[in-house]
Design a protein around this motif. Structure first.
Motif, PDB file in Angstrom:
ATOM      1  N   MET A  45      36.081  56.246  62.086  1.00  0.00           N
ATOM      2  CA  MET A  45      35.537  54.979  61.582  1.00  0.00           C
ATOM      3  C   MET A  45      35.543  54.959  60.038  1.00  0.00           C
ATOM      4  N   VAL A  46      35.079  56.056  59.442  1.00  0.00           N
ATOM      5  CA  VAL A  46      35.023  56.138  57.975  1.00  0.00           C
ATOM      6  C   VAL A  46      36.446  56.132  57.410  1.00  0.00           C
ATOM      7  N   PHE A  47      37.339  56.816  58.105  1.00  0.00           N
ATOM      8  CA  PHE A  47      38.741  56.864  57.667  1.00  0.00           C
ATOM      9  C   PHE A  47      39.327  55.459  57.613  1.00  0.00           C
ATOM     10  N   VAL A  48      39.107  54.698  58.692  1.00  0.00           N
ATOM     11  CA  VAL A  48      39.627  53.321  58.763  1.00  0.00           C
ATOM     12  C   VAL A  48      39.027  52.465  57.637  1.00  0.00           C
ATOM     13  N   LEU A  49      37.719  52.660  57.387  1.00  0.00           N
ATOM     14  CA  LEU A  49      37.036  51.854  56.362  1.00  0.00           C
ATOM     15  C   LEU A  49      37.525  52.177  54.955  1.00  0.00           C
ATOM     16  N   PHE A  50      37.718  53.486  54.680  1.00  0.00           N
ATOM     17  CA  PHE A  50      37.971  53.902  53.292  1.00  0.00           C
ATOM     18  C   PHE A  50      39.444  54.241  52.988  1.00  0.00           C
ATOM     19  N   SER A  51      40.312  54.189  54.011  1.00  0.00           N
ATOM     20  CA  SER A  51      41.728  54.473  53.726  1.00  0.00           C
ATOM     21  C   SER A  51      42.280  53.350  52.844  1.00  0.00           C
ATOM     22  N   SER A  52      43.391  53.617  52.186  1.00  0.00           N
ATOM     23  CA  SER A  52      43.899  52.659  51.181  1.00  0.00           C
ATOM     24  C   SER A  52      44.104  51.258  51.746  1.00  0.00           C
ATOM     25  N   SER A  53      44.389  51.184  53.057  1.00  0.00           N
ATOM     26  CA  SER A  53      44.595  49.843  53.633  1.00  0.00           C
ATOM     27  C   SER A  53      43.301  49.297  54.265  1.00  0.00           C
ATOM     28  N   GLY A  54      42.236  50.080  54.230  1.00  0.00           N
ATOM     29  CA  GLY A  54      40.969  49.663  54.849  1.00  0.00           C
ATOM     30  C   GLY A  54      40.168  48.721  53.960  1.00  0.00           C
TER      31      GLY A  54
END
Lengths: 228, 358
Positions: free
Chosen positions: A80-89
């Protein structure tokens, strides 16, 4: 078997010589877990009190939901955090990915249900007569909440330590959003994972011993608190 | 002027009414004792008066403010009262800290807090315990802390829920002394629940009898104890001689009552033919060995059935055509030789009898 003893000996040597890599990973683990735990406590103590002292529809359901999230897998939070904070999130613009900051954010999300639920349980454990006596003596709602929290202090502290343990021991989240970057986001648990996969059992064992020692200290503290 | 007034107050838990139609008036400066058996609703009423619970119906007017109204200021009103609960509840902190709590919550200056807390601890004779954790105190000491904590805020209204229940005689005496001193020295209104009638008589100027959630009678202690309005109130206030009778003759307000074939003369407002309960307090009966000439209109020959020493008094059960219980001092009982089987004369005045319609 002999290899294992050799590995243990090497691990002890790494520890007693304060090996830089071991110390750095340990220090980072403690710092990240302590920061996330402090932030979570700052959120959960007032929020837990608010939930405990409020009467509203669906309170029981909310408590059940909170308890359900006690054991949520760390990789699920990590994803969830990855999706939120990744460059495309949606929060990618903050450029926090693969930093200790995003690991703290992830751990706060991970630990909140546990600490919140245990705080509410701790307040439930206080004799209702304490709160009522305070109210009858002229305490405001806030003042009554403070004195109730004081009476629940050992149980609340237990909740905080449990939260710290969960944050300190997790690995999935740290790997996914921290990236295990040497000198930047490598923690005890991610380092153990890496060194084991590399075959450096001595270093992995040394790190594991540190992890167990800290967990032991936490457990002993917890036991002493529960005896009071 | 009424400082507390309840209008048709009722409380209900589930389907069961705990209190029903309570209309109570407590004037400023009153010491009002709520007496009644366990489970009568005394604690519920005190909790409602302290605004710890919302009533199911009716209203509570505190000093002219309707507390159940939309603009009620619970905190402000509650800060004009203090409530001492039956089971002493002390906070897990020092005795000083416990007593200081209410003042701190009212944002008093620390110097004033120190002075007032020490004054309150002196009053309850616990000044030497100020640094001890209140949880280490005995039940009686903890209740004294609770009383000091309640009094230190100088409340206009002090609510006490059985403050001496389950305590040892020494603690009861000390607490009663503190309360009597406070009532005498301060302008304070007290509403206290008790099942100890002597405590109600000792401390209160008004008494309300609460039974099964209903306020059956209010009045002065003398009214309640000498003129109960029903058989159940009479039984509760310790009138142990309750006889069934019928008024057979009247001369002014002097009635002749037939009780089990024996006639008793009593002051009564009821008419001839009316069936009545006759109440005679045991302490109003005089026992003699010979038929003395006394001013009492009623003298009956009878025989002692049982003599039991309870505390400092002998309780003498006799049969004089109807059962009678009298109390005499230990010395009198010994001097007269009041033992089972002894023939005696029981006398009581017509004015000592209270009658109510059956």
């Amino acid at each position: 078997m002999e290899e294992l003893w050799q590995a243990l000996g090497k691990a002890v040597e790494l520890l007693v010589t304060f090996d830089a890599e071991v110390m750095e990973a340990s220090g980072r683990s403690l710092a990240i877990a302590a920061t996330s735990c402090s932030i979570t406590a700052f959120i959960c103590l007032p929020l837990g009190s608010l939930i405990h002292f409020s009467r509203f529809r669906g309170k029981r359901l909310l408590l059940n939901i909170i308890q359900t999230f006690y054991g949520i897998p760390t990789v699920a939070i990590g994803l969830m955090v990855f999706v939120l904070f990744s460059s495309s999130g949606p929060l990618g613009g903050l450029d926090l990915m693969f930093t200790p900051a995003v690991m703290v954010i992830g751990q706060v999300i991970l630990v909140t249900p546990l600490m919140l639920g245990l705080t509410i349980s701790a307040l439930n454990g206080v004799d209702k007569a304490i709160t009522e006596t305070a109210v009858s003596l002229g305490a405001s709602r806030f003042q009554a909440a403070i004195i109730t929290l004081k009476h629940a202090r050992y149980a609340v502290l237990t909740a905080v330590i449990m939260g710290f343990s969960r944050a300190f021991a997790e690995v999935g989240l740290a790997l996914m959003v921290g990236g295990n970057i040497k000198g930047a986001t490598r923690t005890l648990t991610t380092a153990i994972s890496l060194e084991t996969s590399k075959g450096d059992i001595e270093l992995a064992l040394a790190l594991g011993i540190v992890l167990i020692l800290i967990a032991l200290i936490i457990s002993l503290t917890l036991n002493r608190l529960q005896q009071r | 002027m009424a400082i507390i007034e309840t209008l048709s107050l009722g409380q209900k838990y589930g389907r069961q009414y705990t209190l029903k139609n309570i209309n109570l008036r407590v004037d400023a400066g009153d010491v009002f004792a709520l007496i009644g058996p366990t489970g009568a609703g005394k604690t519920t009423l005190l909790r409602l008066l302290n605004l710890l619970e919302k009533p199911f119906e009716g209203s509570i007017i505190f000093d002219g403010i309707n507390t159940t109204g939309p603009n009620s200021h619970y905190l402000e009103i509650r800060r004009r009262m203090s409530f001492v609960q039956q089971k002493p509840v002390v906070f897990d902190m020092s005795v000083f800290g416990n007593v200081a709590c209410g003042l701190k919550w009212r944002h008093e200056q620390s110097e004033a807090i120190k002075q007032r807390v020490e004054g309150a601890l002196n009053l309850v004779d616990l000044i030497d315990y100020e640094n001890r954790n209140a949880r280490t105190l005995s039940g009686g000491e903890a209740q004294r802390v609770a009383i000091a904590r309640a009094l230190v805020t100088e409340p206009e209204v002090l609510l006490l829920d059985e403050p001496t229940a389950n305590l040892d005689p020494n603690s009861i005496t000390k607490i009663e002394e503190v309360l009597a001193h406070t009532i005498a020295e301060q302008t304070i209104t007290v509403v206290m629940a008790t099942h100890d009638m002597s405590q109600g008589q000792y401390l209160a100027n008004k008494i309300g009898v609460l039974m099964n959630g209903k306020l059956l009678q209010t009045g002065s202690p003398d009214d309640i104890f000498s003129s109960p309005i029903s058989r159940e109130v009479a039984e509760f206030v310790g009138i142990e001689n309750i006889l069934d009778g019928e008024i057979v003759d009247k001369d002014g307000n002097l009635a002749t009552i037939d009780v089990n074939g024996t006639t008793i003369q009593a002051i009564s407002d009821y008419a001839i033919g009316e069936r009545v309960y006759v109440f005679i307090r045991p302490e109003d009966i005089i026992l003699t060995l010979a038929q003395d000439i006394t001013s009492a209109r009623n003298t009956f020959r009878g025989r002692i059935v049982k003599a039991t020493l309870i505390g400092p008094l002998f309780h003498i059960k006799a049969y004089c055509g109807f059962p009678l219980l009298a109390v005499v001092t230990r010395r009198s009982a010994q001097e007269l030789g009041l033992i089972a089987g002894r023939e005696i004369y029981a006398s009581f005045k017509a004015t000592a009898i209270h009658t109510i319609k059956k």
